[in-house]
Design an enzyme around this catalytic site. Structure first.
Site, short mmCIF file in Angstrom:
data_model
loop_
_atom_site.label_atom_id
_atom_site.label_comp_id
_atom_site.label_asym_id
_atom_site.label_seq_id
_atom_site.Cartn_x
_atom_site.Cartn_y
_atom_site.Cartn_z
CB SER A 39 -28.90 -17.05 11.27
OG SER A 39 -27.68 -16.51 11.76
CE LYS A 93 -24.74 -18.94 9.90
NZ LYS A 93 -26.13 -18.43 9.93
#
Length: 214
Positions: A39, A93
């Site tokens: 990701s 993230k």
């Protein structure tokens, strides 16, 4: 039985103390986290172990999320680790939106407080682009065909929260899926790859990624 256990503890007290201090250190000061997914490609690849500064934002009570002292606030562009209650797991993230920011995404192009970010194709690969986030330009990865996540907003980040996205924009379950990240869930700032193993080649060491800044 109890006497035997106590005797063993006394004999190995230095080792037990070392293990205890190491656990406290990893809980409250610094740690390394395994990255199993893609990701955050191309910045972080599968098999990376990233170094996380757990005192970047807060001094916390070990083994808890209780903040004893706020040291700093996350900044736009920081790569954070956080224990997401919505996803029920630890995530990595990049912070894109700060409290009060208004963000929109159209076909994977971000607009921050009404201004479109600039993008530049990376010559090494057709999928990678440079995203000129204010204060923190960084690489992102885009598919040839944008996913359903390629559009959102406008949304305004509420107080005490952050909008976080994965650098692999079409393959990341981030704030577009789990919502804004509460400040209290953020556990640290990732700043470097400690070491890396290649899962496609029998987990052999990737020496070129050791201590690589991210």
């Amino acid at each position: 039985m109890l006497k035997k256990v106590m005797r063993q503890m006394k004999q190995h007290r230095q080792f037990i103390l070392f293990i205890g201090l190491m656990l406290v250190f990893r809980s409250a000061v610094a740690d390394w986290n395994h990255v199993p997914s893609g990701s955050m490609l191309p910045t972080i690849v599968q098999g990376d172990r990233i170094l996380v500064n757990k005192m970047a934002y807060d001094l916390r009570l070990p083994f808890t999320h209780v903040s004893l002292m706020k040291l700093a606030d996350p900044e736009r562009g920081d790569i954070i680790t956080f224990d997401s209650a919505v996803a029920d797991k630890k995530l990595v993230k990049r912070i894109i939106g700060l409290p009060g920011d208004t963000l929109t995404m159209r076909n994977n192009r971000l607009y921050l407080n009404g201004a479109a970010l600039n993008y530049r194709a990376e010559p090494q690969t057709r999928d990678d682009w440079q995203e000129f986030l204010p204060g923190k330009p960084h690489a992102i990865r885009l598919n040839d065909r944008p996913s359903r996540l390629a559009n959102f907003g406008p949304v305004t980040v509420p107080e005490g929260h952050y909008l976080a996205l994965g650098d692999n924009r079409d393959a990341s379950a981030d704030s577009r899926v789990i919502g804004f990240v509460p400040r209290k869930e953020i556990t640290g700032k990732a700043h470097r790859v400690a070491f890396s193993n290649d899962p496609k080649h029998y987990y052999w060491f990737r020496s070129e990624r050791w201590l690589l800044p991210i």
